[in-house]
Design a protein around this motif. Structure first.
Motif, PDB file in Angstrom:
ATOM      1  N   PRO A 194      28.705  32.455  38.846  1.00  0.00           N
ATOM      2  CA  PRO A 194      29.802  33.294  39.369  1.00  0.00           C
ATOM      3  C   PRO A 194      30.862  33.524  38.302  1.00  0.00           C
ATOM      4  CG  PRO A 194      29.273  31.494  40.877  1.00  0.00           C
ATOM      5  CD  PRO A 194      28.553  31.214  39.593  1.00  0.00           C
ATOM      6  N   PRO A 195      31.167  34.775  37.990  1.00  0.00           N
ATOM      7  CA  PRO A 195      32.191  35.037  36.974  1.00  0.00           C
ATOM      8  C   PRO A 195      33.594  34.906  37.542  1.00  0.00           C
ATOM      9  CG  PRO A 195      31.368  37.104  37.868  1.00  0.00           C
ATOM     10  CD  PRO A 195      30.571  36.003  38.530  1.00  0.00           C
ATOM     11  N   THR A 196      34.541  34.704  36.643  1.00  0.00           N
ATOM     12  CA  THR A 196      35.942  34.753  37.046  1.00  0.00           C
ATOM     13  C   THR A 196      36.349  36.212  37.165  1.00  0.00           C
ATOM     14  OG1 THR A 196      36.425  32.676  35.947  1.00  0.00           O
ATOM     15  CG2 THR A 196      38.295  34.119  36.414  1.00  0.00           C
ATOM     16  N   VAL A 197      36.996  36.551  38.263  1.00  0.00           N
ATOM     17  CA  VAL A 197      37.305  37.942  38.550  1.00  0.00           C
ATOM     18  C   VAL A 197      38.642  38.325  37.932  1.00  0.00           C
ATOM     19  CG1 VAL A 197      37.612  39.648  40.381  1.00  0.00           C
ATOM     20  CG2 VAL A 197      36.086  37.693  40.718  1.00  0.00           C
ATOM     21  N   THR A 198      38.691  39.450  37.280  1.00  0.00           N
ATOM     22  CA  THR A 198      39.938  39.990  36.777  1.00  0.00           C
ATOM     23  C   THR A 198      40.048  41.436  37.220  1.00  0.00           C
ATOM     24  OG1 THR A 198      38.919  40.670  34.697  1.00  0.00           O
ATOM     25  CG2 THR A 198      39.949  38.479  34.748  1.00  0.00           C
ATOM     26  N   ALA A 199      41.220  41.867  37.551  1.00  0.00           N
ATOM     27  CA  ALA A 199      41.431  43.246  37.976  1.00  0.00           C
ATOM     28  C   ALA A 199      42.788  43.724  37.473  1.00  0.00           C
ATOM     29  CB  ALA A 199      41.378  43.348  39.501  1.00  0.00           C
ATOM     30  N   PRO A 200      42.847  44.860  36.770  1.00  0.00           N
ATOM     31  CA  PRO A 200      44.123  45.377  36.280  1.00  0.00           C
ATOM     32  C   PRO A 200      45.081  45.637  37.434  1.00  0.00           C
ATOM     33  CG  PRO A 200      42.247  46.575  35.337  1.00  0.00           C
ATOM     34  CD  PRO A 200      41.709  45.710  36.418  1.00  0.00           C
ATOM     35  N   PRO A 201      46.334  45.228  37.317  1.00  0.00           N
ATOM     36  CA  PRO A 201      47.290  45.428  38.406  1.00  0.00           C
ATOM     37  C   PRO A 201      47.417  46.889  38.827  1.00  0.00           C
ATOM     38  CG  PRO A 201      48.198  43.976  36.724  1.00  0.00           C
ATOM     39  CD  PRO A 201      46.932  44.526  36.169  1.00  0.00           C
ATOM     40  N   SER A 202      47.230  47.812  37.890  1.00  0.00           N
ATOM     41  CA  SER A 202      47.426  49.224  38.198  1.00  0.00           C
ATOM     42  C   SER A 202      46.388  49.753  39.176  1.00  0.00           C
ATOM     43  CB  SER A 202      47.391  50.055  36.914  1.00  0.00           C
ATOM     44  OG  SER A 202      46.138  49.895  36.260  1.00  0.00           O
ATOM     45  N   THR A 203      45.248  49.084  39.301  1.00  0.00           N
ATOM     46  CA  THR A 203      44.197  49.576  40.179  1.00  0.00           C
ATOM     47  C   THR A 203      44.324  49.032  41.598  1.00  0.00           C
ATOM     48  OG1 THR A 203      42.690  47.746  39.667  1.00  0.00           O
ATOM     49  CG2 THR A 203      42.639  49.670  38.203  1.00  0.00           C
ATOM     50  N   ALA A 204      45.176  48.067  41.800  1.00  0.00           N
ATOM     51  CA  ALA A 204      45.296  47.451  43.118  1.00  0.00           C
ATOM     52  C   ALA A 204      46.125  48.339  44.039  1.00  0.00           C
ATOM     53  CB  ALA A 204      45.940  46.073  42.996  1.00  0.00           C
ATOM     54  N   PRO A 205      45.747  48.424  45.322  1.00  0.00           N
ATOM     55  CA  PRO A 205      46.550  49.204  46.272  1.00  0.00           C
ATOM     56  C   PRO A 205      47.930  48.593  46.445  1.00  0.00           C
ATOM     57  CG  PRO A 205      44.879  47.930  47.423  1.00  0.00           C
ATOM     58  CD  PRO A 205      44.578  47.808  45.966  1.00  0.00           C
ATOM     59  N   THR A 206      48.897  49.435  46.704  1.00  0.00           N
ATOM     60  CA  THR A 206      50.277  48.964  46.837  1.00  0.00           C
ATOM     61  C   THR A 206      50.798  49.062  48.266  1.00  0.00           C
ATOM     62  OG1 THR A 206      51.088  51.167  46.239  1.00  0.00           O
ATOM     63  CG2 THR A 206      50.822  49.571  44.446  1.00  0.00           C
TER      64      THR A 206
END
Length: 313
Positions: free
Chosen positions: A92-104
Protein backbone atom coordinates in the motif's frame (compact mmCIF):
# COMPACT_ATOMS: atom_id res chain seq x y z
CA UNK A 1 -55.60 -20.42 0.42
CA UNK A 2 -52.40 -21.29 -1.40
CA UNK A 3 -50.71 -24.31 0.25
CA UNK A 4 -47.77 -23.26 2.37
CA UNK A 5 -45.40 -25.54 0.45
CA UNK A 6 -46.07 -23.62 -2.77
CA UNK A 7 -45.66 -20.14 -1.34
CA UNK A 8 -42.64 -18.06 -2.10
CA UNK A 9 -41.09 -16.30 0.86
CA UNK A 10 -39.73 -12.76 0.97
CA UNK A 11 -37.25 -13.67 3.65
CA UNK A 12 -33.49 -13.92 3.30
CA UNK A 13 -33.37 -17.66 2.76
CA UNK A 14 -35.25 -17.79 -0.51
CA UNK A 15 -34.31 -14.45 -2.09
CA UNK A 16 -30.92 -15.59 -3.33
CA UNK A 17 -29.41 -15.52 -6.79
CA UNK A 18 -27.06 -17.62 -8.84
CA UNK A 19 -24.25 -15.52 -7.45
CA UNK A 20 -24.86 -16.58 -3.85
CA UNK A 21 -22.14 -19.20 -4.09
CA UNK A 22 -19.61 -16.46 -4.68
CA UNK A 23 -17.69 -15.43 -1.60
CA UNK A 24 -18.19 -11.99 -0.08
CA UNK A 25 -15.22 -10.08 -1.46
CA UNK A 26 -12.75 -11.12 1.19
CA UNK A 27 -9.08 -10.70 0.48
CA UNK A 28 -7.60 -13.79 -1.23
CA UNK A 29 -5.15 -15.89 0.74
CA UNK A 30 -1.66 -15.88 -0.70
CA UNK A 31 -0.30 -19.45 -0.92
CA UNK A 32 2.66 -18.58 -3.14
CA UNK A 33 5.74 -20.46 -1.82
CA UNK A 34 8.69 -18.37 -0.74
CA UNK A 35 10.95 -17.60 -3.71
CA UNK A 36 8.37 -18.68 -6.29
CA UNK A 37 7.23 -16.34 -9.04
CA UNK A 38 3.96 -14.63 -8.17
CA UNK A 39 1.19 -15.07 -10.73
CA UNK A 40 0.08 -11.71 -12.15
CA UNK A 41 -3.32 -10.56 -10.93
CA UNK A 42 -5.43 -9.53 -13.96
CA UNK A 43 -7.52 -7.35 -11.65
CA UNK A 44 -4.54 -5.35 -10.38
CA UNK A 45 -4.75 -2.47 -12.92
CA UNK A 46 -8.46 -2.09 -12.17
CA UNK A 47 -7.85 -2.14 -8.43
CA UNK A 48 -5.08 0.45 -8.75
CA UNK A 49 -7.36 2.80 -10.68
CA UNK A 50 -10.09 2.31 -8.09
CA UNK A 51 -7.65 2.97 -5.24
CA UNK A 52 -6.38 6.15 -6.93
CA UNK A 53 -9.93 7.45 -7.25
CA UNK A 54 -10.56 6.57 -3.61
CA UNK A 55 -7.42 8.42 -2.56
CA UNK A 56 -8.77 11.56 -4.20
CA UNK A 57 -11.99 11.16 -2.24
CA UNK A 58 -10.11 10.66 1.01
CA UNK A 59 -8.07 13.80 0.37
CA UNK A 60 -11.31 15.68 -0.22
CA UNK A 61 -12.77 14.51 3.06
CA UNK A 62 -9.58 15.34 4.94
CA UNK A 63 -9.57 18.85 3.49
CA UNK A 64 -13.07 19.50 4.84
CA UNK A 65 -12.97 17.59 8.13
CA UNK A 66 -11.53 20.49 10.22
CA UNK A 67 -14.64 22.60 9.56
CA UNK A 68 -17.07 19.72 9.07
CA UNK A 69 -16.29 16.94 11.60
CA UNK A 70 -19.69 15.36 10.87
CA UNK A 71 -18.09 13.95 7.71
CA UNK A 72 -16.02 11.48 9.74
CA UNK A 73 -18.46 8.52 9.38
CA UNK A 74 -18.55 8.91 5.60
CA UNK A 75 -14.78 9.30 5.49
CA UNK A 76 -14.44 6.08 7.50
CA UNK A 77 -16.56 4.23 4.95
CA UNK A 78 -14.41 5.52 2.10
CA UNK A 79 -11.35 4.25 3.98
CA UNK A 80 -13.02 0.82 4.18
CA UNK A 81 -13.58 0.95 0.43
CA UNK A 82 -9.88 1.62 -0.11
CA UNK A 83 -8.89 -1.30 2.07
CA UNK A 84 -11.20 -3.62 0.13
CA UNK A 85 -10.01 -2.40 -3.27
CA UNK A 86 -6.28 -2.44 -2.46
CA UNK A 87 -4.36 -5.03 -4.56
CA UNK A 88 -2.79 -7.75 -2.45
CA UNK A 89 0.25 -8.10 -4.71
CA UNK A 90 1.60 -4.61 -4.09
CA UNK A 91 2.51 -2.71 -0.96
CA UNK A 92 0.00 0.00 0.00
CA UNK A 93 1.49 3.36 -1.00
CA UNK A 94 1.38 6.50 1.07
CA UNK A 95 -1.25 8.77 -0.44
CA UNK A 96 -0.46 12.34 -1.38
CA UNK A 97 -2.83 14.81 -2.97
CA UNK A 98 -2.15 18.45 -3.94
CA UNK A 99 -4.27 20.80 -1.80
CA UNK A 100 -5.48 22.62 -4.91
CA UNK A 101 -7.32 19.53 -6.16
CA UNK A 102 -9.31 18.94 -2.99
CA UNK A 103 -12.94 20.14 -2.87
CA UNK A 104 -13.52 23.18 -0.70
CA UNK A 105 -17.29 22.85 -0.12
CA UNK A 106 -19.74 20.08 0.74
CA UNK A 107 -21.38 20.62 -2.63
CA UNK A 108 -18.08 20.02 -4.40
CA UNK A 109 -17.44 16.91 -2.29
CA UNK A 110 -20.90 15.59 -3.15
CA UNK A 111 -20.16 16.12 -6.85
CA UNK A 112 -16.83 14.30 -6.46
CA UNK A 113 -18.55 11.36 -4.76
CA UNK A 114 -21.09 11.20 -7.58
CA UNK A 115 -18.44 11.44 -10.29
CA UNK A 116 -16.30 8.78 -8.62
CA UNK A 117 -19.30 6.48 -8.22
CA UNK A 118 -19.97 6.67 -11.95
CA UNK A 119 -16.33 6.06 -12.82
CA UNK A 120 -16.30 2.81 -10.82
CA UNK A 121 -18.71 1.27 -13.33
CA UNK A 122 -16.40 1.75 -16.31
CA UNK A 123 -14.38 -1.33 -15.32
CA UNK A 124 -17.29 -3.69 -14.60
CA UNK A 125 -16.94 -5.59 -17.87
CA UNK A 126 -13.19 -6.16 -17.52
CA UNK A 127 -13.16 -7.08 -13.83
CA UNK A 128 -13.44 -10.56 -12.38
CA UNK A 129 -16.92 -11.45 -11.10
CA UNK A 130 -16.04 -10.84 -7.46
CA UNK A 131 -14.29 -7.54 -8.16
CA UNK A 132 -17.17 -6.41 -10.39
CA UNK A 133 -19.56 -7.05 -7.52
CA UNK A 134 -17.33 -5.08 -5.15
CA UNK A 135 -17.03 -2.18 -7.61
CA UNK A 136 -20.80 -2.03 -8.02
CA UNK A 137 -21.28 -2.05 -4.26
CA UNK A 138 -18.68 0.68 -3.67
CA UNK A 139 -20.19 2.72 -6.50
CA UNK A 140 -23.60 2.43 -4.86
CA UNK A 141 -22.13 3.53 -1.53
CA UNK A 142 -20.69 6.58 -3.28
CA UNK A 143 -24.12 7.50 -4.64
CA UNK A 144 -25.55 7.21 -1.12
CA UNK A 145 -22.73 9.43 0.15
CA UNK A 146 -23.54 12.02 -2.52
CA UNK A 147 -27.18 12.01 -1.42
CA UNK A 148 -26.17 12.40 2.22
CA UNK A 149 -23.99 15.35 1.23
CA UNK A 150 -26.90 17.02 -0.52
CA UNK A 151 -26.37 16.13 -4.18
CA UNK A 152 -29.72 17.12 -5.74
CA UNK A 153 -29.06 15.31 -9.01
CA UNK A 154 -28.77 11.81 -7.53
CA UNK A 155 -32.12 10.06 -7.73
CA UNK A 156 -33.33 6.60 -8.61
CA UNK A 157 -35.02 6.47 -12.04
CA UNK A 158 -38.67 5.54 -12.14
CA UNK A 159 -38.27 2.95 -14.90
CA UNK A 160 -35.65 0.42 -15.90
CA UNK A 161 -33.99 0.50 -19.34
CA UNK A 162 -34.57 -2.47 -21.62
CA UNK A 163 -31.53 -4.78 -21.72
CA UNK A 164 -30.16 -5.72 -25.13
CA UNK A 165 -30.98 -9.29 -26.22
CA UNK A 166 -28.49 -11.87 -25.04
CA UNK A 167 -28.68 -15.24 -23.25
CA UNK A 168 -28.76 -14.33 -19.56
CA UNK A 169 -30.29 -17.04 -17.40
CA UNK A 170 -28.64 -15.41 -14.39
CA UNK A 171 -31.54 -12.96 -14.50
CA UNK A 172 -34.10 -15.63 -13.52
CA UNK A 173 -33.51 -15.08 -9.81
CA UNK A 174 -33.63 -11.32 -10.28
CA UNK A 175 -36.97 -11.76 -12.02
CA UNK A 176 -38.26 -13.85 -9.11
CA UNK A 177 -37.16 -11.16 -6.67
CA UNK A 178 -38.96 -8.49 -8.71
CA UNK A 179 -42.14 -10.59 -8.70
CA UNK A 180 -41.90 -10.64 -4.91
CA UNK A 181 -41.24 -6.90 -4.76
CA UNK A 182 -44.27 -6.14 -6.93
CA UNK A 183 -46.45 -8.19 -4.58
CA UNK A 184 -44.86 -6.58 -1.53
CA UNK A 185 -45.47 -3.05 -2.73
CA UNK A 186 -49.12 -3.89 -3.24
CA UNK A 187 -49.24 -4.57 0.49
CA UNK A 188 -47.17 -1.46 1.28
CA UNK A 189 -49.47 0.85 -0.66
CA UNK A 190 -52.58 -0.60 0.99
CA UNK A 191 -51.30 0.16 4.50
CA UNK A 192 -49.84 3.64 4.04
CA UNK A 193 -51.96 6.62 5.07
CA UNK A 194 -49.75 9.56 4.12
CA UNK A 195 -50.53 10.83 0.60
CA UNK A 196 -46.90 11.47 -0.33
CA UNK A 197 -45.81 8.03 0.87
CA UNK A 198 -48.62 6.41 -1.08
CA UNK A 199 -47.49 8.30 -4.18
CA UNK A 200 -43.91 7.16 -3.56
CA UNK A 201 -45.11 3.57 -3.19
CA UNK A 202 -47.05 3.73 -6.47
CA UNK A 203 -44.03 5.20 -8.27
CA UNK A 204 -41.77 2.51 -6.87
CA UNK A 205 -44.25 -0.23 -7.73
CA UNK A 206 -44.25 0.99 -11.34
CA UNK A 207 -40.44 0.95 -11.35
CA UNK A 208 -40.36 -2.66 -10.15
CA UNK A 209 -42.98 -3.66 -12.70
CA UNK A 210 -40.85 -2.04 -15.40
CA UNK A 211 -37.72 -3.88 -14.31
CA UNK A 212 -39.65 -7.13 -14.01
CA UNK A 213 -40.87 -6.69 -17.57
CA UNK A 214 -37.33 -5.92 -18.76
CA UNK A 215 -36.00 -9.18 -17.29
CA UNK A 216 -38.90 -11.08 -18.82
CA UNK A 217 -38.11 -9.66 -22.26
CA UNK A 218 -34.44 -10.49 -21.89
CA UNK A 219 -35.16 -14.08 -20.91
CA UNK A 220 -37.75 -14.57 -23.64
CA UNK A 221 -35.42 -13.16 -26.28
CA UNK A 222 -32.64 -15.47 -25.14
CA UNK A 223 -34.92 -18.49 -25.52
CA UNK A 224 -35.55 -19.08 -21.82
CA UNK A 225 -38.94 -19.32 -20.14
CA UNK A 226 -39.28 -16.50 -17.60
CA UNK A 227 -40.06 -17.54 -14.04
CA UNK A 228 -43.74 -16.93 -13.31
CA UNK A 229 -44.96 -15.03 -10.29
CA UNK A 230 -46.20 -17.13 -7.41
CA UNK A 231 -49.89 -17.05 -6.48
CA UNK A 232 -49.01 -15.68 -3.05
CA UNK A 233 -46.04 -14.54 -0.98
CA UNK A 234 -45.55 -14.81 2.77
CA UNK A 235 -44.40 -11.56 4.30
CA UNK A 236 -41.39 -11.48 6.66
CA UNK A 237 -43.51 -9.91 9.43
CA UNK A 238 -47.12 -8.78 9.93
CA UNK A 239 -47.96 -5.57 8.06
CA UNK A 240 -51.01 -4.04 9.73
CA UNK A 241 -50.22 -0.31 9.80
CA UNK A 242 -48.21 2.42 8.09
CA UNK A 243 -44.97 2.02 10.14
CA UNK A 244 -44.91 -1.69 9.33
CA UNK A 245 -45.53 -0.88 5.67
CA UNK A 246 -42.51 1.42 5.51
CA UNK A 247 -40.41 -1.27 7.20
CA UNK A 248 -41.57 -3.77 4.59
CA UNK A 249 -40.59 -1.39 1.79
CA UNK A 250 -37.14 -0.94 3.33
CA UNK A 251 -36.85 -4.71 3.75
CA UNK A 252 -37.78 -5.38 0.13
CA UNK A 253 -35.27 -2.90 -1.23
CA UNK A 254 -32.50 -4.06 1.09
CA UNK A 255 -33.04 -7.65 -0.01
CA UNK A 256 -32.93 -6.53 -3.64
CA UNK A 257 -29.53 -4.92 -3.10
CA UNK A 258 -28.21 -8.38 -2.26
CA UNK A 259 -29.92 -9.89 -5.29
CA UNK A 260 -28.44 -7.32 -7.64
CA UNK A 261 -24.97 -7.28 -6.10
CA UNK A 262 -24.83 -11.02 -6.73
CA UNK A 263 -26.22 -10.50 -10.22
CA UNK A 264 -23.35 -8.15 -11.07
CA UNK A 265 -21.02 -11.10 -10.47
CA UNK A 266 -23.21 -13.74 -12.11
CA UNK A 267 -24.41 -11.94 -15.25
CA UNK A 268 -22.52 -11.79 -18.56
CA UNK A 269 -20.15 -8.82 -18.65
CA UNK A 270 -22.29 -6.72 -21.05
CA UNK A 271 -25.20 -6.89 -18.60
CA UNK A 272 -23.25 -5.97 -15.46
CA UNK A 273 -24.06 -2.24 -15.76
CA UNK A 274 -27.78 -3.10 -15.76
CA UNK A 275 -27.37 -5.07 -12.54
CA UNK A 276 -25.26 -2.28 -11.03
CA UNK A 277 -27.97 0.26 -11.89
CA UNK A 278 -30.57 -1.94 -10.21
CA UNK A 279 -28.35 -2.25 -7.13
CA UNK A 280 -28.01 1.53 -6.92
CA UNK A 281 -31.74 2.11 -7.38
CA UNK A 282 -32.69 -0.34 -4.63
CA UNK A 283 -30.10 1.10 -2.24
CA UNK A 284 -31.49 4.61 -2.81
CA UNK A 285 -35.03 3.41 -2.25
CA UNK A 286 -34.03 1.48 0.86
CA UNK A 287 -32.56 4.70 2.24
CA UNK A 288 -35.73 6.58 1.32
CA UNK A 289 -37.86 4.11 3.31
CA UNK A 290 -35.63 4.35 6.37
CA UNK A 291 -33.08 1.56 6.01
CA UNK A 292 -29.66 2.29 7.47
CA UNK A 293 -27.01 2.58 4.71
CA UNK A 294 -24.03 0.24 4.94
CA UNK A 295 -20.44 0.71 3.69
CA UNK A 296 -20.90 -2.09 1.14
CA UNK A 297 -24.51 -2.16 -0.11
CA UNK A 298 -25.67 -5.59 -1.19
CA UNK A 299 -22.73 -7.54 0.21
CA UNK A 300 -23.51 -10.11 2.91
CA UNK A 301 -20.41 -9.21 4.89
CA UNK A 302 -17.73 -6.56 4.76
CA UNK A 303 -14.29 -7.35 3.34
CA UNK A 304 -11.47 -8.12 5.72
CA UNK A 305 -10.11 -4.76 6.88
CA UNK A 306 -6.48 -3.82 6.34
CA UNK A 307 -4.56 -0.82 7.68
CA UNK A 308 -5.50 2.40 5.88
CA UNK A 309 -2.51 4.48 4.67
CA UNK A 310 -2.21 8.00 5.92
CA UNK A 311 -3.13 10.88 3.64
CA UNK A 312 -0.93 13.93 3.37
CA UNK A 313 -2.93 16.83 1.92
Amino acid sequence: MQPRSRRTFLTLGLLVTAGTALTACTEPHDDTPAGAARRPDPDEPIRLRAVAATDTLLAGYDALLPQAPQLQPLRAEVAQHRAALQPTTTAPPTVTAPPSTAPTTLTALAALEHQTAQSRLADLGAASPQLARLLASVSTAGVLHAVALGDPGTTAPAAAPSPSPDPATAFQDALSAEHAAVYGYGVVGARLTDDQQRTDARTTLAAHQSRRDAWQRLLTTSGATPTAAAAGYQLPFPVTDAPAATRLAAHLETRLTTVYADLVAAAPAPHRPLAADALRDSALRARHWGATPTPFPGLPSTPTPTPTPSITP
